[in-house]
Design an enzyme around this catalytic site. Sequence first.
Site, PDB file in Angstrom:
ATOM      1  N   GLU A 209       0.839  -1.205   0.000  1.00 52.68           N
ATOM      2  CA  GLU A 209       0.000   0.000   0.000  1.00 52.68           C
ATOM      3  C   GLU A 209       0.870   1.249   0.000  1.00 52.68           C
ATOM      4  O   GLU A 209       2.011   1.227   0.474  1.00 52.68           O
ATOM      5  CB  GLU A 209      -0.898   0.024   1.251  1.00 52.68           C
ATOM      6  CG  GLU A 209      -1.806  -1.184   1.385  1.00 52.68           C
ATOM      7  CD  GLU A 209      -2.434  -1.284   2.763  1.00 52.68           C
ATOM      8  OE1 GLU A 209      -3.413  -2.028   2.898  1.00 52.68           O
ATOM      9  OE2 GLU A 209      -1.941  -0.626   3.701  1.00 52.68           O
ATOM     10  N   LYS A 211       2.501   4.475   1.260  1.00 53.59           N
ATOM     11  CA  LYS A 211       2.806   5.074   2.566  1.00 53.59           C
ATOM     12  C   LYS A 211       2.684   6.572   2.406  1.00 53.59           C
ATOM     13  O   LYS A 211       3.529   7.222   1.786  1.00 53.59           O
ATOM     14  CB  LYS A 211       4.200   4.702   3.057  1.00 53.59           C
ATOM     15  CG  LYS A 211       4.423   5.215   4.481  1.00 53.59           C
ATOM     16  CD  LYS A 211       5.785   4.939   5.019  1.00 53.59           C
ATOM     17  CE  LYS A 211       5.862   5.306   6.493  1.00 53.59           C
ATOM     18  NZ  LYS A 211       5.280   6.622   6.807  1.00 53.59           N
ATOM     19  N   ARG A 216      -2.124   9.840  11.102  1.00 52.83           N
ATOM     20  CA  ARG A 216      -2.838   8.604  11.436  1.00 52.83           C
ATOM     21  C   ARG A 216      -4.153   8.951  12.118  1.00 52.83           C
ATOM     22  O   ARG A 216      -4.208   9.803  13.016  1.00 52.83           O
ATOM     23  CB  ARG A 216      -1.961   7.765  12.359  1.00 52.83           C
ATOM     24  CG  ARG A 216      -2.472   6.353  12.661  1.00 52.83           C
ATOM     25  CD  ARG A 216      -2.107   5.399  11.578  1.00 52.83           C
ATOM     26  NE  ARG A 216      -2.436   4.013  11.923  1.00 52.83           N
ATOM     27  CZ  ARG A 216      -1.547   3.129  12.368  1.00 52.83           C
ATOM     28  NH1 ARG A 216      -0.287   3.491  12.540  1.00 52.83           N
ATOM     29  NH2 ARG A 216      -1.920   1.888  12.620  1.00 52.83           N
ATOM     30  N   ARG A 231      -3.288   9.184  16.450  1.00 48.48           N
ATOM     31  CA  ARG A 231      -2.493   8.012  16.793  1.00 48.48           C
ATOM     32  C   ARG A 231      -2.202   7.932  18.283  1.00 48.48           C
ATOM     33  O   ARG A 231      -1.934   6.854  18.822  1.00 48.48           O
ATOM     34  CB  ARG A 231      -1.190   7.981  15.998  1.00 48.48           C
ATOM     35  CG  ARG A 231      -0.236   9.106  16.305  1.00 48.48           C
ATOM     36  CD  ARG A 231       1.071   8.961  15.531  1.00 48.48           C
ATOM     37  NE  ARG A 231       1.825   7.825  16.024  1.00 48.48           N
ATOM     38  CZ  ARG A 231       2.419   6.917  15.256  1.00 48.48           C
ATOM     39  NH1 ARG A 231       2.328   7.013  13.953  1.00 48.48           N
ATOM     40  NH2 ARG A 231       3.098   5.935  15.784  1.00 48.48           N
ATOM     41  N   GLU A 260      -5.220   6.946   7.306  1.00 51.49           N
ATOM     42  CA  GLU A 260      -4.464   8.195   7.247  1.00 51.49           C
ATOM     43  C   GLU A 260      -5.391   9.272   6.693  1.00 51.49           C
ATOM     44  O   GLU A 260      -6.303   8.980   5.916  1.00 51.49           O
ATOM     45  CB  GLU A 260      -3.262   8.068   6.303  1.00 51.49           C
ATOM     46  CG  GLU A 260      -2.186   7.127   6.758  1.00 51.49           C
ATOM     47  CD  GLU A 260      -1.152   7.811   7.639  1.00 51.49           C
ATOM     48  OE1 GLU A 260      -0.948   9.026   7.489  1.00 51.49           O
ATOM     49  OE2 GLU A 260      -0.552   7.119   8.473  1.00 51.49           O
ATOM     50  N   PHE A 295      -6.962   1.876   5.666  1.00 47.89           N
ATOM     51  CA  PHE A 295      -6.195   0.682   5.311  1.00 47.89           C
ATOM     52  C   PHE A 295      -6.464  -0.516   6.206  1.00 47.89           C
ATOM     53  O   PHE A 295      -5.880  -1.583   5.997  1.00 47.89           O
ATOM     54  CB  PHE A 295      -4.690   0.983   5.284  1.00 47.89           C
ATOM     55  CG  PHE A 295      -4.139   1.629   6.525  1.00 47.89           C
ATOM     56  CD1 PHE A 295      -3.999   0.929   7.700  1.00 47.89           C
ATOM     57  CD2 PHE A 295      -3.749   2.952   6.496  1.00 47.89           C
ATOM     58  CE1 PHE A 295      -3.483   1.513   8.842  1.00 47.89           C
ATOM     59  CE2 PHE A 295      -3.222   3.562   7.620  1.00 47.89           C
ATOM     60  CZ  PHE A 295      -3.084   2.834   8.800  1.00 47.89           C
TER      61      PHE A 295
END
Length: 500
Positions: A209, A211, A216, A231, A260, A295
């Site tokens: 995937e 990045k 996050r 996060r 994200e 994701f």
Amino acid sequence: MLLADVVTTSAAVAATRSRLAKVKALAGLLAGAGPGAVEPAVAFLAGAPRQGRTGAGWRTLSDLDVPPVTEPGLTVERTDELLQELSVTSGKGSTQKRVDLLTELFGAATAAEQEFLRRLMTGELRQGALEGVMLDAIASAAEVPGEAVRRAFMLSGRLTVTAVAALAGGEAELAAFKLEVGRPVRPMLASPAESLDAALTELGEVIVEYKMDGARIQVHKDGDEVHVYTRTLREITASVPELVELVLALPCRSVVLDGETLALRDDGKPRPFQETMSRFGATNQRELLLRPYFFDCLHLDGVDLLDTPLRERNEALRRAVGDHVIPGGTSDADQLLADSLAAGHEGVMVKALDSLYAAGRRGKAWQKVKPEHTLDLVVLAAEWGHGRRTGYLSNLHLGARDPDGGPPIMVGKTFKGMTDELLAWQTKQLQAIASSTEDYVVYVRPEFVVEIELDGAQVSPRYPGGVALRFARVLRYRPDKDPADADTIDAVRALLPGKA
């Protein structure tokens, strides 16, 4: 339990480099703690009151002049009660009320306890890197398997709550923690890969995937209720109404998503990371809109997916979010890496399709591939600049996280990569958290994490860890990360020639 016992244990933990000795000292204290002392004691030892901010800042505490007592008598429970009163004191007359509460607290403390309290309340006792050690200590004190403690912590998100459950009810009470929609789960973390080929070889069947250079997020939806977390599990729902609207429209009743979010330019490429992060502190929507890319799916319509393989979670993810899934695939990894870089992103993530979601863990099942070496390091100090940088704090002292819970370990300095705007911001922010000064160096509390680009590492007797950064430059500060999220000294040593 006496506060003096916590102070003594904290000093013992700080004085040893041995992880086993740290665990033994902490476990001994927790095993002897009464029910009302466990939660505050764990919070104190982890470096922050369980109330968070108490409303008493560095200046207030430095102006406080209260003689210490000679014999310890202040309990952990009473300390926690007074900190709780401090944290909720507001309105007319609150300033004097805080002074009265602080006078009562410090007036009951010994000199050592006063120093401990000052450091605790100003953030100078921050020991976020002690988290793993504390989890082992909780398991030892409660005589339960470490994995049971780690899983409960993953699901509760709080050391203090996990400790209370372990010591009160053992493994059975720890097992009662379940994924709860609306309560954030600690995010799974990735490890750096040696190369794309190395990651593909090591992990077998994978999905690759993009990045992305975003922030996050974890999203929880339960009917018409949505929560968005960072996060670090900080809720930002009120700041991101466009994300809330999008999640409400997803074709599911309940879902927990990992992903994200980032702000895009008109050409579809990502805006600078700082622009994305600026939205997280807002109280209302601005013109800068955020686009989410999900994701992972941890829960969907009443079914928890934490313990299912990624291939099954990915199928659920695509059912839940449709076009909002992050770009990626299970073939042609080289092309995906090239496409990600061409689109302005950092590289790719390589994830084993058979892997479970190991929240809060930096394992090998997820590996990040980036063309440049970068490390997230802790700012320890800064030096006043000269020439064009006169009047600015410029040269940063950088530390890597000690995986055994000690203070950050210095691995280098850099003044490269900073714009005039960043220098001005940095000078203001670092002075606000200064702990001491020495000649032209301003030492700061270990609160800021900065992302550093470097060419590698080299053996060096100059720094305590025996390793130094090569050609380091500042990419950006990471306000989305705490010192506990910084890279470890082991990650720096892994960059030494011959280690790859």
